[in-house]
Design an enzyme around this catalytic site. Structure first.
Site, PDB file in Angstrom:
ATOM      1  N   ASP A  24      15.492  26.192  53.410  1.00  0.00           N
ATOM      2  CA  ASP A  24      15.724  25.215  54.475  1.00  0.00           C
ATOM      3  C   ASP A  24      16.788  25.754  55.431  1.00  0.00           C
ATOM      4  O   ASP A  24      17.876  26.131  54.996  1.00  0.00           O
ATOM      5  CB  ASP A  24      16.189  23.894  53.831  1.00  0.00           C
ATOM      6  N   ASN A  26      17.584  24.009  58.536  1.00  0.00           N
ATOM      7  CA  ASN A  26      18.163  23.010  59.456  1.00  0.00           C
ATOM      8  C   ASN A  26      18.676  21.776  58.726  1.00  0.00           C
ATOM      9  O   ASN A  26      18.745  20.692  59.291  1.00  0.00           O
ATOM     10  CB  ASN A  26      17.151  22.632  60.542  1.00  0.00           C
ATOM     11  N   ASP A  28      17.701  19.607  56.493  1.00  0.00           N
ATOM     12  CA  ASP A  28      17.011  18.337  56.231  1.00  0.00           C
ATOM     13  C   ASP A  28      16.453  18.299  54.808  1.00  0.00           C
ATOM     14  O   ASP A  28      15.723  17.383  54.441  1.00  0.00           O
ATOM     15  CB  ASP A  28      15.899  18.082  57.261  1.00  0.00           C
ATOM     16  N   ASP A  32      11.448  25.556  55.571  1.00  0.00           N
ATOM     17  CA  ASP A  32      10.787  25.636  56.872  1.00  0.00           C
ATOM     18  C   ASP A  32      10.410  27.079  57.230  1.00  0.00           C
ATOM     19  O   ASP A  32      10.780  28.022  56.537  1.00  0.00           O
ATOM     20  CB  ASP A  32      11.679  24.994  57.949  1.00  0.00           C
ATOM     21  N   ASP A 101      -3.291  29.529  54.870  1.00  0.00           N
ATOM     22  CA  ASP A 101      -4.083  28.814  53.879  1.00  0.00           C
ATOM     23  C   ASP A 101      -5.144  28.012  54.625  1.00  0.00           C
ATOM     24  O   ASP A 101      -4.805  27.145  55.427  1.00  0.00           O
ATOM     25  CB  ASP A 101      -3.155  27.892  53.068  1.00  0.00           C
ATOM     26  N   ASP A 198      -8.749  27.665  50.308  1.00  0.00           N
ATOM     27  CA  ASP A 198      -8.591  26.572  49.360  1.00  0.00           C
ATOM     28  C   ASP A 198      -9.946  26.083  48.839  1.00  0.00           C
ATOM     29  O   ASP A 198     -10.861  25.841  49.631  1.00  0.00           O
ATOM     30  CB  ASP A 198      -7.873  25.427  50.090  1.00  0.00           C
ATOM     31  N   GLU A 239     -10.045  30.579  46.501  1.00  0.00           N
ATOM     32  CA  GLU A 239      -9.707  29.883  45.266  1.00  0.00           C
ATOM     33  C   GLU A 239     -11.031  29.383  44.715  1.00  0.00           C
ATOM     34  O   GLU A 239     -11.620  28.448  45.246  1.00  0.00           O
ATOM     35  CB  GLU A 239      -8.766  28.702  45.532  1.00  0.00           C
ATOM     36  N   HIS A 312       1.340  27.847  43.117  1.00  0.00           N
ATOM     37  CA  HIS A 312       1.956  26.539  43.360  1.00  0.00           C
ATOM     38  C   HIS A 312       1.299  25.412  42.572  1.00  0.00           C
ATOM     39  O   HIS A 312       1.723  24.266  42.687  1.00  0.00           O
ATOM     40  CB  HIS A 312       1.881  26.228  44.856  1.00  0.00           C
ATOM     41  N   ASP A 313       0.241  25.708  41.825  1.00  0.00           N
ATOM     42  CA  ASP A 313      -0.450  24.677  41.050  1.00  0.00           C
ATOM     43  C   ASP A 313      -0.216  24.816  39.554  1.00  0.00           C
ATOM     44  O   ASP A 313      -0.747  24.025  38.779  1.00  0.00           O
ATOM     45  CB  ASP A 313      -1.968  24.758  41.279  1.00  0.00           C
TER      46      ASP A 313
HETATM   47  C1  GLC Z   1      -6.213  23.584  45.761  1.00  0.00           C
HETATM   48  C2  GLC Z   1      -4.750  23.768  46.046  1.00  0.00           C
HETATM   49  C3  GLC Z   1      -4.023  22.548  45.596  1.00  0.00           C
HETATM   50  C4  GLC Z   1      -4.548  21.379  46.385  1.00  0.00           C
HETATM   51  C5  GLC Z   1      -6.062  21.250  46.262  1.00  0.00           C
HETATM   52  C6  GLC Z   1      -6.608  20.330  47.278  1.00  0.00           C
HETATM   53  O1  GLC Z   1      -6.475  23.500  44.411  1.00  0.00           O
HETATM   54  O2  GLC Z   1      -4.279  24.940  45.450  1.00  0.00           O
HETATM   55  O3  GLC Z   1      -2.640  22.670  45.724  1.00  0.00           O
HETATM   56  O4  GLC Z   1      -3.955  20.203  45.932  1.00  0.00           O
HETATM   57  O5  GLC Z   1      -6.688  22.488  46.447  1.00  0.00           O
HETATM   58  O6  GLC Z   1      -6.507  20.895  48.556  1.00  0.00           O
HETATM   59 CA    CA Z   2      14.233  22.265  57.093  1.00  0.00          CA
END
Ligand code: GLC
Ligand code: CA
Length: 532
Positions: A24, A26, A28, A32, A101, A198, A239, A312-313
C-alpha cells in the site's frame, strides 16, 4: 520440438501479485499498483521476468476483483490508467513482462452489460448472459447454494457459477465473444504481454449434464480468442480444472493456437480433499510421482508445464506437505528445488519467496473471502464453530491473501495503517527482513536457484532422466542438454544415504550450509545440485 514462440516462453519466470495485499503506498490499508511499481527492483533482484497481476479492473470487489464491472478501467482504490501505463513501461525497461488476469467466464452484476441485459427479454444485451424460465440442470454454485438466481425485473433465472453477483457470460452469443476480443486487444494495445485466464474452461457449457464440465465449443472459443493474428503473440495460461492428458494437449499444443499453457491441479489437491477444506497428510514421494507423470506428458507432447505450488486460492503449499514448524527453511528450499529445476514455467506467489506459511485465527471476523464466509454460513450448524474454524485455518483462500510481511513493524511494511484484512498472524517470525538477515535465507536460496536456471540452458530445455526408484525416499534426476549435465538431488523427510553414480560431481547449490562436496549423507529435506 517447440517452435520459436514456445522456446521463448520457456524462459519465463512469473511472479503472481495479489494487488490488494502486496504493498500500500497511499495509506488506505489497501495494496495498489504504485506498490507494485515500488517493488519492481526487488522483483528484478529475485530474478523473475514476468508479473501476473490478479484483477485490478473496476469492480464492486465482492470477490476482490474477479467480479468486474468495467474491463477497460482500473479500480480506483488500486490506482488509475496512468499508474498501469507507468507500471507496464517501468517493468518493460527492467525486462519484466506484464500479464493481466482475464475473467471471461462472468462479469459483475454491476457491469453495464448485465444491467441492460436484466431489463427485458428483448434488448441489445438480452443474450449476453444465460437466461431461462426454469433452472437448467441441477448445477450448484461452486460456493454453495444453487447456481440459478431469479431476477424479478426480467422474471427469469440467470446462471451464476460463483456468487449471485457474478453472472456467467453467454459465449454462444458472437457479440459476447467479440466484446472479449476487444478487451484482450485493448490491453495488448497498451503493451500487456499476456493473460492468465480465469476459469477459462467453463466458458462453454453443457446443460445436458448435471455436473459442470467443459462444453462442446471450448476449443473453438479459445482458439477464436487467442488464435487471432492480433492475439497470437500473447502468452496465455489458463486456469483449467481439467484432468485429462488429451484435453491438456488439445488446449495447449503450440500449433493449435489455444492457450500457451494451463495450470494443472493434481499436485495441489493431493493434500486437500477435492474442493474442500479438510487436511489429509501427504508425502513428498507422492508429490514427486505426480510431478514425474506430468513431466512425461509435457515431454511426450511438447507442452509447456507451469511449475507452481502457491496461488491466491490456496493455503501455503509448505504448510501442507511437511514439517514446516521445525524445518521451514529446508522444506521451502526443497520444494523450490523440486519444482524449478524441472522443464516448465515457474510461477511464484507473493511471499512464497521467503517462506510464508498459513496463519491462524480464532474468529470468523478475521476472514474476508466471500467463499470462506459462504462456507461458514452454509455449514456452521452442522459442523459447529470450532470445526469450521479449523477448516478455514487450514484451507481458506484468505491464507494466501494476508498482507505481504515485508518486515515486522506495526503494519509489516505493507502499509502505515491497519490493512483491509488482518495481518498474517506469523509475521513476527516470518517476514522478508528477518529472512534476509538470516544465514538460512529462503529468499537468497530462491535467488540463487533462479539465477542458476537462467544461466544454464539444460535446466530450461534439457532432457529429464530420473535415476531414483519409486520406493526411494528421495528424488534424484538429471537434466541434460548437449554436453551439459546437472544432477538434482532432493532428499525427503527422513535421513538418507544417496550415492551419485559418477566419478566426480561439482556442488552448485545446496540448502545444507555444512555441505562441501557430494558426500552421501543427506538430512531431512536436504537438496543439492551438482554439475557433472
Ligand atoms: C478463479 C479465481 C478465483 C475466483 C474465481 C471466480 O478460480 O482464481 O479467485 O474467485 O475464479 O472468478
Ligand atoms: Ca492503497
Amino acid at each position: 520440438m517447440f517452435g520459436k514462440k514456445y522456446n521463448d516462453f520457456l524462459k519465463l519466470v512469473v511472479y503472481q501479485v495479489y494487488p490488494r495485499s502486496f504493498k500500500d503506498t497511499n495509506s488506505d490499508g489497501i495494496g495498489d499498483l504504485r506498490g507494485i511499481i515500488e517493488k519492481l527492483d526487488y522483483l528484478k533482484e529475485l530474478g523473475i521476468n514476468a508479473i501476473w497481476i490478479c484483477p485490478c479492473f473496476k469492480s464492486p470487489q465482492v470477490d476482490n476483483g474477479y467480479d468486474i464491472s468495467d474491463y477497460c478501467d482500473i479500480q480506483p482504490e488500486l490506482g488509475n490508467m496512468d499508474d498501469i501505463k507507468e507500471l507496464i513501461e517501468k517493468a518493460h525497461k527492467l525486462g519484466i513482462k506484464i500479464l493481466m488476469d482475464l475473467v471471461a467466464n462472468h462479469t459483475s452484476s454491476e457491469h453495464k452489460w448485465f444491467k441492460e441485459s436484466k431489463k427485458s427479454k428483448d434488448n441489445p444485451y438480452s443474450d449476453y448472459y444465460y437466461w431461462f424460465d426454469e433452472p437448467q440442470a441441477t448445477y450448484g454454485s461452486i460456493w454453495g447454494g444453487s447456481a440459478w438466481e431469479f431476477c424479478e425485473e426480467r422474471q427469469q433465472y440467470y446462471l451464476h457459477r460463483y456468487h449471485t453477483t457474478m453472472p456467467d457470460l453467454n459465449w454462444t452469443n458472437p457479440k459476447v465473444r467479440k466484446e472479449i476480443y476487444d478487451v484482450v486487444d485493448f490491453w495488448s494495445g497498451l503493451g500487456v504481454d499476456g493473460f492468465r485466464c480465469d476459469v477459462i474452461t467453463e466458458i462453454s457449457k453443457d446443460f445436458s449434464k448435471n455436473q459442470m464440465g467443459m462444453g462442446p465449443h471450448i476449443h473453438e472459443y479459445i482458439n477464436g480468442l487467442f488464435g487471432r493474428p492480433e492475439a497470437e503473440h500473447l502468452f496465455t495460461v489458463g486456469e483449467c480444472w481439467v484432468w485429462s492428458k488429451e484435453e491438456y494437449c488439445k488446449l495447449t499444443k503450440e500449433e493449435r493456437k489455444e492457450l500457451s499453457t494451463m495450470f494443472q491441479f493434481e499436485h495441489i489437491l493431493f493434500g486437500k480433499k477435492k474442493g474442500g477444506y479438510m487436511p489429509e497428510p501427504q508425502s513428498l514421494t507422492a508429490l514427486r510421482d505426480i510431478l514425474i507423470r506430468w513431466q512425461e506428458v509435457s515431454y511426450e507432447n511438447d507442452l509447456l508445464y507451469p511449475l507452481f505450488t502457491d496461488n491466491h486460492d490456496q493455503p501455503s503449499f509448505i504448510s501442507r506437505v511437511g514439517d514446516y514448524k521445525n524445518k521451514r527453511y529446508e522444506l521451502a528450499t526443497c520444494i523450490a528445488t523440486m519444482f524449478y529445476t524441472l522443464r516448465g514455467i515457474p510461477f511464484l506467489f507473493q511471499g512464497q519467496e521467503f517462506g510464508t506459511i498459513s496463519p491462524h485465527y480464532d474468529s470468523i471476523d478475521d476472514f474476508r473471502d466471500v467463499s470462506a464466509i459462504n462456507y461458514y454460513n452454509y455449514n456452521k450448524d452442522e459442523l459447529g464453530e470450532k470445526t469450521i474454524l479449523e477448516h478455514l485455518n487450514f484451507g481458506s483462500r484468505d491464507n494466501a491473501r494476508r498482507p505481504v510481511a515485508w518486515d515486522d513493524s506495526e503494519f509489516n511494511g505493507f502499509s502505515d495503517v491497519a490493512p483491509w484484512i488482518p495481518l498474517n498472524s506469523n509475521y513476527k517470525e516470518i517476514n522478508l527482513k528477518k529472512d534476509r538477515e538470516s544465514k538460512k535465507s529462503i529468499f537468497e536460496f530462491y535467488k540463487s536457484l533462479l539465477k542458476l536456471r537462467k544461466e544454464n540452458d539444460e535446466i530450461i530445455y534439457g532432457e529429464l532422466k530420473v535415476l531414483s526408484q519409486p520406493e526411494d525416499g528421495y528424488w534424484l534426476f538429471e537434466r541434460e542438454l548437449g554436453d551439459k549435465k546437472i544432477v538434482v538431488c532432493c532428499n525427503f523427510e527422513n535421513e538418507n544415504k544417496i550415492t551419485l553414480p559418477y566419478n566426480s560431481a561439482n556442488l552448485l547449490i545446496t540448502n545444507n550450509l555444512e555441505r562441501k562436496d557430494a558426500s552421501c549423507d543427506y538430512s531431512a529435506y536436504e537438496v543439492a545440485i551438482y554439475r557433472i
